[in-house]
Design a protein around this motif. Structure first.
Motif, short mmCIF file in Angstrom:
data_model
loop_
_atom_site.label_atom_id
_atom_site.label_comp_id
_atom_site.label_asym_id
_atom_site.label_seq_id
_atom_site.Cartn_x
_atom_site.Cartn_y
_atom_site.Cartn_z
N LEU A 87 1.05 -1.36 -0.29
CA LEU A 87 -0.11 -0.16 0.26
C LEU A 87 1.52 1.24 0.37
CD1 LEU A 87 -2.63 -0.96 2.83
CD2 LEU A 87 -2.87 -1.85 -0.09
N ARG A 88 0.65 2.06 -0.75
CA ARG A 88 1.56 3.69 -1.31
C ARG A 88 0.92 4.48 0.06
NH1 ARG A 88 1.22 4.42 -7.74
NH2 ARG A 88 -0.90 3.20 -7.00
N LYS A 89 2.25 5.62 0.56
CA LYS A 89 1.60 6.84 1.34
C LYS A 89 0.62 7.56 -0.13
CE LYS A 89 5.50 8.08 1.59
NZ LYS A 89 6.21 9.40 2.54
N SER A 102 2.97 0.65 2.82
CA SER A 102 2.96 -0.71 4.40
C SER A 102 3.00 -1.89 3.78
CB SER A 102 2.15 -0.19 4.80
OG SER A 102 1.70 -0.97 6.28
N PRO A 103 3.28 -2.37 3.03
CA PRO A 103 3.09 -4.15 2.92
C PRO A 103 1.72 -4.72 3.45
CG PRO A 103 5.11 -4.46 4.13
CD PRO A 103 4.91 -2.64 4.13
N THR A 104 1.17 -5.55 3.36
CA THR A 104 0.45 -6.24 3.51
C THR A 104 0.69 -7.64 3.86
OG1 THR A 104 -1.33 -6.67 1.44
CG2 THR A 104 -1.71 -4.65 3.45
N THR A 105 1.65 -7.68 3.73
CA THR A 105 2.75 -9.70 3.49
C THR A 105 3.52 -9.64 4.42
OG1 THR A 105 3.72 -8.85 1.35
CG2 THR A 105 1.25 -10.45 1.23
N ASP A 106 4.26 -10.48 5.12
CA ASP A 106 5.79 -10.56 5.55
C ASP A 106 6.99 -10.74 4.31
OD1 ASP A 106 5.57 -13.49 4.93
OD2 ASP A 106 4.90 -13.57 7.67
N GLY A 107 7.76 -10.93 5.19
CA GLY A 107 9.04 -11.54 4.58
C GLY A 107 9.25 -12.53 3.61
N TYR A 108 8.27 -13.19 4.13
CA TYR A 108 7.90 -14.76 3.13
C TYR A 108 6.49 -14.72 1.94
CZ TYR A 108 10.75 -16.09 7.14
OH TYR A 108 12.27 -16.16 8.05
N GLY A 109 6.30 -14.11 2.42
CA GLY A 109 4.63 -13.63 1.60
C GLY A 109 3.57 -13.64 2.10
N PRO A 156 -2.41 19.71 5.75
CA PRO A 156 -2.62 19.81 4.49
C PRO A 156 -1.13 18.58 3.21
CG PRO A 156 -0.31 21.07 5.61
CD PRO A 156 -1.52 19.94 6.48
N VAL A 157 -2.18 18.75 2.68
CA VAL A 157 -1.50 17.00 1.44
C VAL A 157 -1.73 17.98 0.24
CG1 VAL A 157 -2.29 15.53 3.55
CG2 VAL A 157 -3.84 16.11 1.42
N LYS A 158 -0.97 17.14 -1.02
CA LYS A 158 -0.76 17.90 -2.22
C LYS A 158 -1.51 16.39 -2.92
CE LYS A 158 4.24 18.83 -2.62
NZ LYS A 158 5.29 17.78 -2.77
N ALA A 159 -2.36 16.86 -4.03
CA ALA A 159 -3.81 16.53 -4.14
C ALA A 159 -3.13 15.53 -5.10
CB ALA A 159 -4.44 17.76 -5.03
N SER A 160 -1.99 15.53 -5.81
CA SER A 160 -1.43 14.82 -6.34
C SER A 160 -0.91 13.41 -6.26
CB SER A 160 -0.18 15.58 -6.95
OG SER A 160 0.57 15.22 -6.78
N GLN A 161 -0.31 12.87 -4.84
CA GLN A 161 -0.37 12.44 -4.57
C GLN A 161 -1.39 10.91 -3.95
OE1 GLN A 161 3.17 11.45 -4.42
NE2 GLN A 161 3.09 13.69 -5.85
N LEU A 162 -2.79 11.74 -3.40
CA LEU A 162 -3.52 11.43 -2.82
C LEU A 162 -4.25 9.83 -3.92
CD1 LEU A 162 -4.87 13.83 -1.00
CD2 LEU A 162 -3.57 12.41 -0.44
N LEU A 163 -4.56 8.88 -3.69
CA LEU A 163 -4.86 7.79 -4.00
C LEU A 163 -5.79 7.37 -3.68
CD1 LEU A 163 -1.40 5.52 -3.70
CD2 LEU A 163 -1.54 7.33 -6.14
N ILE A 164 -7.26 6.77 -4.71
CA ILE A 164 -8.78 5.93 -4.63
C ILE A 164 -8.29 5.13 -4.96
CG2 ILE A 164 -10.88 6.37 -5.11
CD1 ILE A 164 -11.10 9.29 -5.49
N GLU A 165 -8.54 3.76 -4.15
CA GLU A 165 -7.88 2.77 -4.62
C GLU A 165 -7.60 2.14 -5.56
OE1 GLU A 165 -12.40 0.78 -4.17
OE2 GLU A 165 -12.38 2.48 -5.48
N GLY A 166 -5.99 3.20 -4.93
CA GLY A 166 -4.78 3.12 -6.41
C GLY A 166 -4.58 3.46 -7.15
N SER A 167 -5.67 4.35 -7.44
CA SER A 167 -5.54 5.41 -8.73
C SER A 167 -5.54 6.52 -7.87
CB SER A 167 -6.76 5.32 -9.77
OG SER A 167 -7.08 4.21 -10.26
N ALA A 168 -5.21 7.97 -9.09
CA ALA A 168 -4.76 9.22 -8.70
C ALA A 168 -6.82 9.95 -8.29
CB ALA A 168 -4.11 9.94 -9.73
N LEU A 169 -6.22 10.30 -7.23
CA LEU A 169 -8.04 11.29 -7.19
C LEU A 169 -8.09 11.69 -8.11
CD1 LEU A 169 -8.77 12.59 -3.51
CD2 LEU A 169 -8.57 14.02 -6.02
#
Length: 278
Positions: free
Chosen positions: A56-58, A93-100, A114-127
């Motif tokens: 999961l990306r920031k 944040s990964p949702t798996t450990d080092g063994y997958g 205060p956040v950058k709109a260009s860095q926000l993600l909706i279900e993995g796609s750009a806001l």
């Protein structure tokens, strides 16, 4: 993010993920405006735009599942509680450990910042450009987030603007929250493509026709009709002062335009004449 070489040998491996490092805007002062939280991320949470999707990306918008109180990607169409924005993920944040193996992790969150709109993600796609963009903008602004491309909340539709129009006009998404005053001539306002989180208002300031029409048709909810095309004020002497508010909302499970007609009396016992087209 780059990993070490194979078998721990010094070197550079292939990129595991890439992202823009800075989520906040406003310089060092912005950090004192951040309200932080924390929560447990479900192991089933995904970032559909990333490879692998288990990382999961920031900037990912998060919702909270009501039954468990745990976090996952915000889902505008969800029914488990995740349809409401809870926070923003400020770290990868990964949702798996080092063994997958799938694991749940405690992660920090932003609950206002205060956040950058260009860095926000909706279900993995750009806001920006998402079909749920304006729904997210409204919710985020009301939560206390300030997006760098719209800190005043105009695009969120929570800080109204006004504009005068003397001819037909095709409304665009960036007009969200605008009050349009129609003057001097007949005017047809064509709504933009339907997206969640939009709202507009139309006011007739002269005795001319006022029409508010759907671009797609068959998606306006009026009396006894959930698939109307337009609303028209056209009776001479009963048009000045006409007012129509329109917002996009889910009608059951289907997104629709929901008009609110403000009925204005003209003379004793006389109300405006309204035409509804299907």
């Amino acid at each position: 993010m780059l990993g070490a070489g194979h078998f721990g040998i010094p070197g550079v491996s292939a990129a595991q993920s890439t992202y823009e490092a800075e989520l906040l805007w406003g310089g060092d002062e912005s950090r004192i405006q951040v309200l932080r939280g924390a929560g447990r991320i479900l192991s089933s949470a995904v970032d559909a735009g990333n490879t692998p999707t288990s990382v999961l990306r920031k900037g990912l918008l998060l919702g909270k599942v009501t039954a468990s109180g745990k976090l996952k990607q915000w889902d505008p169409d969800g029914t488990d509680g995740s349809q409401f924005i809870d926070s923003i993920l400020p770290v990868e944040s990964p949702t798996t450990d080092g063994y997958g193996t799938a694991v749940e992790r405690f992660v920090p969150t932003f609950v206002a910042a205060p956040v950058k709109a260009s860095q926000l993600l909706i279900e993995g796609s750009a806001l920006v450009g998402s079909t749920a963009e304006f729904q997210a903008r409204r919710a985020l602004h009301e939560m206390g987030f300030r997006l760098d491309d719209d800190p005043q909340g105009y695009l969120a539709g929570v800080n109204p603007r006004s504009a005068s129009k003397s001819t037909d006009y095709t409304v665009v998404h960036a007009d969200n929250g605008t009050i349009f005053y129609a003057d001097t001539a007949n005017a047809t306002f064509t709504l933009p493509a339907l997206r969640a989180g939009l709202s507009f208002e139309f006011v007739r300031t002269s005795d001319h026709n006022l029409v508010v029409a759907s671009a797609e048709g068959d998606n306006m909810v009026v009396g006894n009709d959930a698939s109307a095309d337009s609303i028209t004020y056209s009776s001479a002497g009963n048009r000045l002062g006409a007012r129509i508010r329109v917002r996009s909302e889910y009608f059951g499970t289907t997104l629709k335009w929901i008009p609110e007609l403000v009925v204005v009396p003209f003379t004793t016992g006389t109300l405006m004449t309204i035409t509804l087209a299907s």
